[in-house]
Design a protein around this motif. Sequence first.
Motif, PDB file in Angstrom:
ATOM      1  N   GLY A   1      -8.428  -2.290   2.697  1.00 32.98           N
ATOM      2  CA  GLY A   1      -7.584  -3.405   2.299  1.00 32.98           C
ATOM      3  C   GLY A   1      -8.279  -4.491   1.487  1.00 32.98           C
ATOM      4  N   HIS A   2      -9.538  -4.745   1.787  1.00 34.01           N
ATOM      5  CA  HIS A   2     -10.208  -5.861   1.111  1.00 34.01           C
ATOM      6  C   HIS A   2     -10.393  -5.628  -0.385  1.00 34.01           C
ATOM      7  CE1 HIS A   2     -12.041  -7.436   5.143  1.00 34.01           C
ATOM      8  NE2 HIS A   2     -10.755  -7.705   5.011  1.00 34.01           N
ATOM      9  N   SER A   3     -10.402  -4.355  -0.791  1.00 32.38           N
ATOM     10  CA  SER A   3     -10.585  -4.057  -2.218  1.00 32.38           C
ATOM     11  C   SER A   3      -9.489  -4.659  -3.079  1.00 32.38           C
ATOM     12  CB  SER A   3     -10.590  -2.543  -2.435  1.00 32.38           C
ATOM     13  OG  SER A   3     -11.719  -1.979  -1.840  1.00 32.38           O
ATOM     14  N   TYR A   4      -8.324  -4.851  -2.487  1.00 30.63           N
ATOM     15  CA  TYR A   4      -7.195  -5.335  -3.280  1.00 30.63           C
ATOM     16  C   TYR A   4      -7.326  -6.824  -3.627  1.00 30.63           C
ATOM     17  CZ  TYR A   4      -4.961  -0.866  -2.290  1.00 30.63           C
ATOM     18  OH  TYR A   4      -4.675   0.475  -2.218  1.00 30.63           O
ATOM     19  N   GLY A   5      -8.239  -7.501  -2.949  1.00 34.12           N
ATOM     20  CA  GLY A   5      -8.461  -8.911  -3.282  1.00 34.12           C
ATOM     21  C   GLY A   5      -7.301  -9.811  -2.938  1.00 34.12           C
ATOM     22  N   SER A   6      -6.401  -9.300  -2.119  1.00 35.91           N
ATOM     23  CA  SER A   6      -5.202 -10.055  -1.752  1.00 35.91           C
ATOM     24  C   SER A   6      -4.888  -9.753  -0.294  1.00 35.91           C
ATOM     25  CB  SER A   6      -4.032  -9.596  -2.629  1.00 35.91           C
ATOM     26  OG  SER A   6      -2.798  -9.945  -2.034  1.00 35.91           O
ATOM     27  N   ILE A   7      -4.232 -10.691   0.372  1.00 33.42           N
ATOM     28  CA  ILE A   7      -3.853 -10.404   1.752  1.00 33.42           C
ATOM     29  C   ILE A   7      -2.802  -9.306   1.797  1.00 33.42           C
ATOM     30  CG2 ILE A   7      -4.396 -12.692   2.644  1.00 33.42           C
ATOM     31  CD1 ILE A   7      -1.132 -12.923   2.524  1.00 33.42           C
ATOM     32  N   TYR A   8      -2.133  -9.073   0.673  1.00 32.06           N
ATOM     33  CA  TYR A   8      -1.179  -7.965   0.592  1.00 32.06           C
ATOM     34  C   TYR A   8      -1.885  -6.788  -0.073  1.00 32.06           C
ATOM     35  CZ  TYR A   8       2.322 -11.578   1.549  1.00 32.06           C
ATOM     36  OH  TYR A   8       3.039 -12.595   2.107  1.00 32.06           O
ATOM     37  N   SER A   9      -2.154  -5.732   0.705  1.00 33.35           N
ATOM     38  CA  SER A   9      -2.901  -4.601   0.154  1.00 33.35           C
ATOM     39  C   SER A   9      -2.023  -3.366   0.081  1.00 33.35           C
ATOM     40  CB  SER A   9      -4.132  -4.351   1.029  1.00 33.35           C
ATOM     41  OG  SER A   9      -3.726  -4.098   2.355  1.00 33.35           O
ATOM     42  N   GLY A  10      -2.624  -2.261  -0.316  1.00 31.61           N
ATOM     43  CA  GLY A  10      -1.877  -1.005  -0.413  1.00 31.61           C
ATOM     44  C   GLY A  10      -0.786  -1.097  -1.480  1.00 31.61           C
ATOM     45  N   PRO A  11       0.132  -0.144  -1.462  1.00 30.82           N
ATOM     46  CA  PRO A  11       1.185  -0.132  -2.500  1.00 30.82           C
ATOM     47  C   PRO A  11       2.027  -1.409  -2.537  1.00 30.82           C
ATOM     48  CG  PRO A  11       1.087   1.980  -1.394  1.00 30.82           C
ATOM     49  CD  PRO A  11       0.163   1.090  -0.642  1.00 30.82           C
ATOM     50  N   ILE A  12       2.438  -1.919  -1.391  1.00 33.65           N
ATOM     51  CA  ILE A  12       3.216  -3.160  -1.410  1.00 33.65           C
ATOM     52  C   ILE A  12       2.393  -4.273  -2.054  1.00 33.65           C
ATOM     53  CG2 ILE A  12       2.612  -3.533   1.058  1.00 33.65           C
ATOM     54  CD1 ILE A  12       5.597  -5.103  -0.734  1.00 33.65           C
ATOM     55  N   GLY A  13       1.102  -4.298  -1.723  1.00 35.29           N
ATOM     56  CA  GLY A  13       0.233  -5.333  -2.283  1.00 35.29           C
ATOM     57  C   GLY A  13       0.023  -5.167  -3.776  1.00 35.29           C
ATOM     58  N   ALA A  14      -0.090  -3.909  -4.214  1.00 34.30           N
ATOM     59  CA  ALA A  14      -0.330  -3.663  -5.633  1.00 34.30           C
ATOM     60  C   ALA A  14       0.883  -4.059  -6.470  1.00 34.30           C
ATOM     61  CB  ALA A  14      -0.684  -2.195  -5.854  1.00 34.30           C
ATOM     62  N   VAL A  15       2.063  -4.029  -5.859  1.00 36.95           N
ATOM     63  CA  VAL A  15       3.253  -4.480  -6.586  1.00 36.95           C
ATOM     64  C   VAL A  15       3.429  -6.000  -6.439  1.00 36.95           C
ATOM     65  CG1 VAL A  15       5.769  -4.334  -6.757  1.00 36.95           C
ATOM     66  CG2 VAL A  15       4.453  -2.271  -6.314  1.00 36.95           C
ATOM     67  N   LEU A  16       3.272  -6.477  -5.215  1.00 37.88           N
ATOM     68  CA  LEU A  16       3.598  -7.879  -4.939  1.00 37.88           C
ATOM     69  C   LEU A  16       2.526  -8.873  -5.416  1.00 37.88           C
ATOM     70  CD1 LEU A  16       5.845  -9.541  -3.587  1.00 37.88           C
ATOM     71  CD2 LEU A  16       4.603  -9.357  -1.425  1.00 37.88           C
ATOM     72  N   SER A  17       1.267  -8.517  -5.249  1.00 36.45           N
ATOM     73  CA  SER A  17       0.212  -9.481  -5.582  1.00 36.45           C
ATOM     74  C   SER A  17       0.249  -9.933  -7.043  1.00 36.45           C
ATOM     75  CB  SER A  17      -1.174  -8.921  -5.233  1.00 36.45           C
ATOM     76  OG  SER A  17      -1.190  -8.501  -3.894  1.00 36.45           O
ATOM     77  N   PRO A  18       0.436  -9.022  -8.009  1.00 37.16           N
ATOM     78  CA  PRO A  18       0.523  -9.511  -9.401  1.00 37.16           C
ATOM     79  C   PRO A  18       1.749 -10.391  -9.624  1.00 37.16           C
ATOM     80  CG  PRO A  18       0.140  -7.127  -9.360  1.00 37.16           C
ATOM     81  CD  PRO A  18       0.446  -7.548  -7.955  1.00 37.16           C
ATOM     82  N   LEU A  19       2.789 -10.182  -8.855  1.00 35.53           N
ATOM     83  CA  LEU A  19       3.998 -10.996  -9.037  1.00 35.53           C
ATOM     84  C   LEU A  19       3.797 -12.397  -8.485  1.00 35.53           C
ATOM     85  CD1 LEU A  19       6.710  -8.365  -8.034  1.00 35.53           C
ATOM     86  CD2 LEU A  19       6.283  -9.259 -10.327  1.00 35.53           C
ATOM     87  N   LEU A  20       3.187 -12.478  -7.301  1.00 33.81           N
ATOM     88  CA  LEU A  20       3.005 -13.792  -6.676  1.00 33.81           C
ATOM     89  C   LEU A  20       1.747 -14.480  -7.200  1.00 33.81           C
ATOM     90  CD1 LEU A  20       3.907 -13.038  -2.930  1.00 33.81           C
ATOM     91  CD2 LEU A  20       5.391 -13.993  -4.696  1.00 33.81           C
TER      92      LEU A  20
END
Lengths: 238, 475
Positions: free
Chosen positions: B331-350
């Motif tokens: 999870g930490h690789s995503y650099g966001s508290i939202y990780s995985g597929p949901i995080g990969a979609v949501l983090s760039p939006l937020l």
Amino acid sequence: MKVTLFATCLVDMFQSNVGKATVELLERLGCEIIFPESQVCCGQPAYNSGYVRESKEAMKRMIRTFQNAEYVVSPSGSCVAMFKEYPHIFKEDHEWGLLAQQLAEKTYELTQFIVDVLHIEDVGAQLNGKATYHTSCHMTRLLGVKSAPMILLNNVKGLEYTELPGKEQCCGFGGTFSVKMAQISEQMVDEKVTHVEETGADYLIGADAGCMMNIGGRIDRTGKPIKVMHIAEVLNSR
Amino acid sequence: MTMKIGTGDFKERVDQGIHDSFMRGAVAGAQERMGTRRNDAAEELGNWEDWRSHGEEIRQHVLEHLDYYLQQLSENIASRGGHVFFAQTGEEANQYIQDVVKRKNAKKVVKAKSMVTEEIALNDCLKQAGCEVIETDLGEYILQVDDHDPPSHIVVPALHKNKEQIRDVFAERLGYQKTSKPEELAGHARLKLREEFLSADIGITGCNFAVAETGSFSLVTNEGNADLVTALPKTQITVMGMERLVPTFEELEVLVSLLTRSAVGQKLTSYITVLTGPREEFDVDGPEEFHLVIVDNGRSQILGGEFQSILQCIRCAACINTCPVYRHVGGHSYGSIYSGPIGAVLSPLLGGYEDYKELPYASTLCGACTDVCPVKIPLHQLLHKHRQNIVENTGQAPISEKLAMKAFGLGAASPSLYKLGSKIAPAAMNPFTQGDKIKKGPGPLKAWTEIRDFPAPNKERFRDWYKNRDKGGNQ
Ligand code: SF4
């Protein structure tokens, strides 16, 4: 029955044996093969990387190429899934949207065509040895072709089938993902190869050129004694 | 951006993740356990696909009528004496909560697990206000004790740690002397937390779903900590993402059922609590004062656009638990508290493309996430939409790639160019070819051939074979 072959660019350039096996197999099953020379690539590499505009040119070319075909058959689940995506991509363009829809409706993945259209479950093939099968993601999830390859493989004489552990997991190909995210791709393909090894199989069979290039490339690099075969080659073995 | 975690760029974080064998062992094990349990729980329901469609319909309906339901919810809470605050940004939400804390002269806050409070970094803000914050969900508590290690999973925040590591953290920070048995570790945390519950001034929770018709909100947990957070302190603050509501209890039942099965493979979790406003005259417990903070923080920008379906999310983490990329990088690789597929979609939006432009590419588009999502969010298609956006609208795509794709467009659209290209390929690749393999390729093939062989282009292409065969008339 007249079948127009969509060979795919990977098969055309890198795996011509798969193309040959597909032609011979379908002919043996009573089909007449047409191969339109003007076919190119389905556009997936550019499309999946986000280059939609660039990929549309290739798509239009393909739509035109196969416009008059009765059945379009391809030995690659992922590329067929791409054809099925065309209507969605051209949904705002009335003329192309309609043509795309027609193409999507008459296109089949090879094993799907044999089982669902030709209604053949035993192609009379024989291959001796232990085999496992990689269920490619696009073929199973996007296209929904799950049972046809298994039905056909089960009827290959001499073939002892073992299920691949973690079979639903992606092999790490993903088109440009394999080079863009090479580090992650490596971990994924390594896990896949480990699972293939665990089965003790002599053959790893697949139905998608991309996945096979990926897994096969890793198997070759690591020197594992496993032969990677396309399902068309297996079904064409006698 | 406050949802941001970790340091370094994406590649460095991934590198760290891949080389963390403890984390990878823990994640792979958890994925297998949770995946199997989810499948069993879905199968047991019988008509899982119908349930998914129903869940999707409910979520879509709510999003289409979000303003109506938000108003209904607010009115119903106000009529029972609760306070509602609508925060457009994370800062506004934090400011409001800080004001409540100050007014109450609160010194200690106990918290139940909440991703939206992570998103707005509420804890930091409370600490600045001189308030002690105690996380009471076991996973969050472990992370807090471990010097505020960020969460790596939206349901199981400490997923990246195994029990031995947790024992070590407890030993070092809390003087823990027992074994790494989960019961003993949990027992220790429970003892510590009990004191905190009793002495806290304010309880803060997230919200799984609010029910508009009754002005209620629900909490779904397995530990019961959220019940103590809401029962003991005199003041309660609930923070919810703007989209997390349902019209009535009927829809709540459907979504909770989808949530518990998808998240942890259970028919129901141990505790599903529904609370409505502050304590009433004959209630034996519950807060005297109740605040609901509804957080927008970028969500209304997503509403009505091509990414709207991501707001259907019920934060079950099924997509994370099945993702083959998450499996290897953590999870930490995503650099966001939202990780995985949901995080990969949501983090760039937020959080914007600037910080999160790599995430949409950290996927093979295998579609495993889309397949398991209980509310049918087309996750892999949304990842693809991000890629298209990045290429067409942000100018962030590498020039070399752009040129290559332009060439692709030309070549693939023109059969003669394509034919020429594929014909000269074997000669062009000749210097790199050994037998029928390329072991060290140029350009984009370099990354490929670092770990695998690439097939040399066939000298006789399929189309040549076909043509010659035709000529030979041996058909
Ligand atoms: S996107 Fe779907 S699967 Fe992923 S957390 Fe949200 S609801 Fe669950």
